[in-house]
Design a protein around this motif. Structure first.
Motif, PDB file in Angstrom:
ATOM      1  N   LYS A  93      57.854 -10.380   6.577  1.00 15.28           N
ATOM      2  CA  LYS A  93      58.882 -10.576   7.580  1.00 15.28           C
ATOM      3  C   LYS A  93      59.240 -12.043   7.700  1.00 15.28           C
ATOM      4  O   LYS A  93      58.410 -12.913   7.420  1.00 15.28           O
ATOM      5  N   CYS A  94      60.423 -12.298   8.184  1.00 15.63           N
ATOM      6  CA  CYS A  94      60.831 -13.672   8.455  1.00 15.63           C
ATOM      7  C   CYS A  94      60.070 -14.147   9.683  1.00 15.63           C
ATOM      8  O   CYS A  94      60.109 -13.498  10.729  1.00 15.63           O
ATOM      9  N   SER A  95      59.382 -15.275   9.550  1.00 15.93           N
ATOM     10  CA  SER A  95      58.552 -15.723  10.665  1.00 15.93           C
ATOM     11  C   SER A  95      59.401 -16.188  11.844  1.00 15.93           C
ATOM     12  O   SER A  95      58.969 -16.174  12.988  1.00 15.93           O
ATOM     13  N   ALA A  96      60.621 -16.580  11.582  1.00 14.62           N
ATOM     14  CA  ALA A  96      61.461 -17.089  12.663  1.00 14.62           C
ATOM     15  C   ALA A  96      62.128 -15.972  13.450  1.00 14.62           C
ATOM     16  O   ALA A  96      62.506 -16.152  14.600  1.00 14.62           O
ATOM     17  N   CYS A  97      62.303 -14.812  12.842  1.00 21.50           N
ATOM     18  CA  CYS A  97      63.044 -13.741  13.509  1.00 21.50           C
ATOM     19  C   CYS A  97      62.210 -12.489  13.730  1.00 21.50           C
ATOM     20  O   CYS A  97      62.647 -11.574  14.422  1.00 21.50           O
ATOM     21  N   ASP A  98      61.054 -12.426  13.109  1.00 20.31           N
ATOM     22  CA  ASP A  98      60.212 -11.247  13.217  1.00 20.31           C
ATOM     23  C   ASP A  98      60.931  -9.990  12.723  1.00 20.31           C
ATOM     24  O   ASP A  98      60.739  -8.902  13.250  1.00 20.31           O
TER      25      ASP A  98
ATOM     26  N   VAL B  23      65.422 -12.486   1.596  1.00 19.68           N
ATOM     27  CA  VAL B  23      66.357 -13.183   2.474  1.00 19.68           C
ATOM     28  C   VAL B  23      66.354 -12.540   3.851  1.00 19.68           C
ATOM     29  O   VAL B  23      66.384 -11.315   3.971  1.00 19.68           O
ATOM     30  N   CYS B  24      66.287 -13.360   4.887  1.00 23.13           N
ATOM     31  CA  CYS B  24      66.418 -12.836   6.237  1.00 23.13           C
ATOM     32  C   CYS B  24      67.900 -12.752   6.569  1.00 23.13           C
ATOM     33  O   CYS B  24      68.609 -13.750   6.504  1.00 23.13           O
ATOM     34  N   HIS B  25      68.377 -11.579   6.931  1.00 23.75           N
ATOM     35  CA  HIS B  25      69.808 -11.409   7.193  1.00 23.75           C
ATOM     36  C   HIS B  25      70.230 -11.926   8.568  1.00 23.75           C
ATOM     37  O   HIS B  25      71.386 -11.847   8.926  1.00 23.75           O
ATOM     38  N   HIS B  26      69.280 -12.410   9.332  1.00 21.95           N
ATOM     39  CA  HIS B  26      69.662 -12.925  10.643  1.00 21.95           C
ATOM     40  C   HIS B  26      69.783 -14.426  10.677  1.00 21.95           C
ATOM     41  O   HIS B  26      70.686 -14.972  11.259  1.00 21.95           O
ATOM     42  N   CYS B  27      68.822 -15.114  10.018  1.00 23.98           N
ATOM     43  CA  CYS B  27      68.891 -16.574  10.065  1.00 23.98           C
ATOM     44  C   CYS B  27      69.143 -17.159   8.695  1.00 23.98           C
ATOM     45  O   CYS B  27      69.405 -18.341   8.561  1.00 23.98           O
ATOM     46  N   GLY B  28      69.075 -16.339   7.651  1.00 21.55           N
ATOM     47  CA  GLY B  28      69.332 -16.846   6.308  1.00 21.55           C
ATOM     48  C   GLY B  28      68.127 -17.488   5.626  1.00 21.55           C
ATOM     49  O   GLY B  28      68.220 -17.949   4.496  1.00 21.55           O
TER      50      GLY B  28
END
Ligand code: ADP
Ligand code: ZN
Length: 754
Positions: free
Chosen positions: A470-475, A488-493
């Protein structure tokens, strides 16, 4: 109070809830002739020099003469808004609960940097020398000059005598004469050299409708009826709203064009709004081929210099029709006679980051202020628009139930994914879809495949320990992008390299789950080796012209496949598309947002409408796990009316819009405790003060609870009287100044509540 002095109310450009009002300043006599509403000025403010906007000029001030300070200077030659636009600015600021200053920003010419106390523009215009012949002077002295000895000068005159002004460089090139002969003609005052702004013309290469000019379109009776209704409002100069509910391909664009003609005949101008930049080239080419060169486009993908030039051109009344995305509603169009909103249901009309206005409501308000018609069109109207269209007296619903060119209805089939044997058949491209694609390609037709998911896979999971990176910044779980081999995290990129190894247990057992658009592309490419397969999604089209490039490849003759996210659902009008396949949209139905039914209905109906638009028969194949859901049933029956009734009933039960207005208040910050504390206190204040006609939900973690390291909590106000509750909310926010470390977002009428 001085006797002969004049005063101005100046709104200072500082972002703060507590200085959200104008201050009085004295207009010094040497400026008085140039000061009026909409001018940008510099003023002294609390020992500093600040930029301000004049919102009113008046003869008296309540303040004593010695308390009042002078305006220092004017920093923009043109007024950037007039009293009518100021009324609009005030409305936006109040309705969306935003400081006036950030609303005024939208109206400024692109590229101005007034804040730095510099009067110049960041954007440099190109000024060039233009030459004209002074005919009187020439006739006066032409017999006194020995032209034989000055043959080079004579050439210039012969060139100029037939026409108007000419660019200096062009004159030199065309006549072969020298700058010195030009200078001596200027010395004798036979020609004038004037510096003028050189107007660049950038046009679109993509012209799918270039033969449109040849076949003259005669409006059918539905179109004529709609036009007649709209024209009535144009002739009477009244504010009136229209909703053209016309199935895809019903010829709404030709109604818009005909209505624009009526507006132009009245020496007025028209603004055409479209939700997406990529829809502009197609619209532009159709409008331009019908209405000629006084059509221009305006959108945020133009360079700042281009936008500034366009802005000036609009200010100088160079254009009759302006086609643009939502920001063009703020351009200084003079004598505006009509506003059109194409695809009015599209959530992209809402600005999602800064001031969260909706261009549709702004357009309607502007129409009301200017007393002009506002025309909206869609095959799948927004539930709220459709509801008020039926209810309000100054709103007319115009239905067009048939396609303009094709008489055979779409053939829609559904594939129930629950019944597919996963071991034998691919659930991404089922046997039925595969066969249909092959059949159409064999006939040299074109296919559009729609999938609402970027990337290659939905998420990755370790087959051994079950962990999901998981993206650590957005969970939120990462999506795999095969073209760059990245997660790729689709929320923060945020991105991570994909190694194929589990970051937790180290097993070489990472498994890609779900199907993204890139995976569909490679599957199709494997099966249809010689067919051009093009992909269109936001990963690809960030480049300026790539959207047009993809489309021109797709429309070149022969069979081809276009795979895309919602971009392919919108607006494309391509002759040979005979099959549309929907891979599946079920995941959208599961999202916790009351809009989702509406969005899924709109998306599938819109993408289906890309097939069989002209003479060829079209078919649609929809793959879904939920064929029995009411949304899918209505999609399959192509029954907007029935969908609308059902959706309206369920919204009524839960008191969602149109039976209320929502305000979503989000507080976000890096420390969750502080976020929680603020939101709880705000909630208490709101529940104490807003009593009648509203219910207040929350505080709760927002559905996307952590984005880019920020924790997000929200409150939702469901209000039956939005003006009233907004007024109170504004007061609460003014006295509630705890957001020092946290950010607050106010979203009035949110289009997403995720
Ligand atoms: P919509 O915007 O309603 O989806 P369009 O305006 O793109 O539909 O029209 C679909 C197609 O029908 C276009 O190619 C257009 O040129 C054509 N068309 C529109 N009106 C007529 C008409 N009266 N007669 C013939 N063709 C028409
Ligand atoms: Zn992230």
């Amino acid at each position: 109070m001085g006797r002969n002095n004049k005063y101005a109310e100046v709104y200072i450009d500082i972002k703060a809830f507590d200085i959200d009002h104008a201050f009085d300043y004295r207009i010094p006599p040497d400026l008085s002739s140039d000061i009026d509403t909409g001018r940008i000025v510099q003023v002294p403010f609390k020992n500093r020099i600040e930029v301000g906007y004049i919102v009113k000029v008046k003869d008296e001030s309540e303040l004593k003469d010695r308390e009042i300070k002078d305006i220092l200077k004017i920093v923009e030659k043109r007024p950037v808004f007039n009293p009518e636009r100021l009324e609009l600015i005030n409305w936006i600021s109040k309705y969306y609960i935003q400081p006036l200053g950030s609303v005024i920003k939208f109206f400024l010419p692109p590229g101005g940097k007034y804040k730095q106390a510099i009067t110049s523009h960041r954007v440099q215009l190109k000024f060039k020398d233009f030459i004209t012949l002074n005919r009187n002077r020439y006739n006066e002295i032409k017999d006194k000059i020995n032209w034989k000895r000055n043959s080079s000068q004579k050439k210039i005159i012969d060139y100029l005598i037939s026409g108007g002004e000419v660019l200096k460089e062009k004159l030199v090139k065309d006549t072969g004469s020298s700058y010195s002969s030009m200078a001596s003609l200027a010395d004798k005052n036979i020609i004038s050299i004037v510096k003028k702004r050189q107007k660049r013309d950038f046009r679109y290469e993509y012209r799918p409708d270039k033969d449109l000019k040849k076949k003259k379109i005669i409006l059918n009776s539905y179109q004529k009826n709609a036009l007649c209704s709209i024209d009535n409002a144009i002739q009477k100069n009244i504010f009136h709203k229209f909703l053209i509910e016309g199935v895809t391909g019903s010829g709404k664009t030709d109604i818009y064009i005909a209505a624009c003609r009526k507006v132009i005949e009245k020496k007025k101008r028209a603004l055409i709004l479209t939700p997406e930049i990529f829809l502009i080239p197609q619209l532009f080419s159709r409008f331009e081929s019908e209405l000629g060169s006084r059509v221009c486009v305006y959108h945020s993908n133009m360079s700042e210099a281009e936008r500034y030039e366009r802005w000036l051109g609009i200010w100088e009344n160079e254009f009759d029709v302006i086609i643009g995305t939502r920001s063009s509603i703020f351009t200084p169009i003079g004598n505006l006679g009509m506003i059109i909103l194409d695809e009015e249901h599209d959530p992209s009309y809402k600005e999602g980051t800064r001031v969260r206005y909706n261009a549709q409501d702004v357009a309607i308000k502007l129409g009301e202020i200017l007393n002009i018609p506002v025309v909206m069109g869609s095959a799948t109207p927004n539930i709220v628009t459709r509801y008020i269209a039926e209810k309000e007296n100054d709103f007319t619903l115009l239905k067009i139930p048939v396609k303009a060119q094709s008489s055979s209805p779409l053939e829609t089939q559904v594939v129930d994914l629950k019944k597919i044997d996963r071991l034998k058949e691919d659930t991404a491209i089922t046997a039925k879809l595969f066969t249909a694609i092959r059949e159409e390609l064999e006939k040299n037709n074109k296919v559009i495949i729609f999938l609402n998911r970027r990337g290659y896979s939905n998420f990755v999971i370790c087959n051994k320990c079950g962990s999901v990176p998981k993206c650590s910044a957005c969970d939120l779980s990462y999506n795999y992008h095969s073209d760059r081999r990245k997660l790729v995290c689709h929320h923060c990129g945020r991105e991570q390299n994909y190694t194929g190894r589990c970051p937790v247990c180290g097993a070489d057992n990472i498994f890609l789950c779900g199907t993204g658009i890139q995976r569909v592309q490679s599957k199709l490419q494997m099966r249809f080796k010689n067919t051009p397969i093009l992909r269109m999604d936001s990963d690809i089209t960030v480049k300026k012209k790539s959207h047009q490039e993809i489309l021109s490849k797709f429309i070149s003759p022969g069979g081809s496949i276009l795979i895309g996210t919602q971009m392919v659902a919108k607006g494309l009008d391509i002759e040979d598309v005979t099959l549309v396949g929907v891979i599946n949209c079920d995941s959208m139905l599961g999202l916790p947002d009351y809009h989702m039914n509406e969005r899924v209905y709109q998306l599938i109906t819109q993408v289906s409408g890309r097939a069989g638009r002209k003479r060829k028969k079209g078919r649609v194949i929809i793959q879904t796990y939920n064929p029995e859901s009411s949304v899918m049933k209505n999609v399959l029956g192509s029954d907007y009316e029935s969908f609308y009734r059902q959706e309206l009933a369920s919204r009524k039960e839960l008191c969602y819009p149109p039976f209320s207005n929502l305000v979503n208040i989000i507080i976000s910050g890096k420390e969750e405790n502080k976020v929680k504390k603020d939101i709880k206190e705000l909630f208490a204040e709101i529940s104490k003060d807003i009593r009648t006609g509203s219910s207040i939900l929350g505080p709760a973690p927002a559905p996307f609870y952590k984005i880019n390291l920020f924790y997000r909590w929200h409150i939702i106000i469901k209000s039956k009287n939005i003006e009233y509750s907004n007024k109170i909310l504004t007061k609460i926010l003014k006295r509630f100044k705890k957001f020092d470390e946290n950010k607050i977002i106010i979203d009035v009428d949110p289009v997403w509540i995720l």
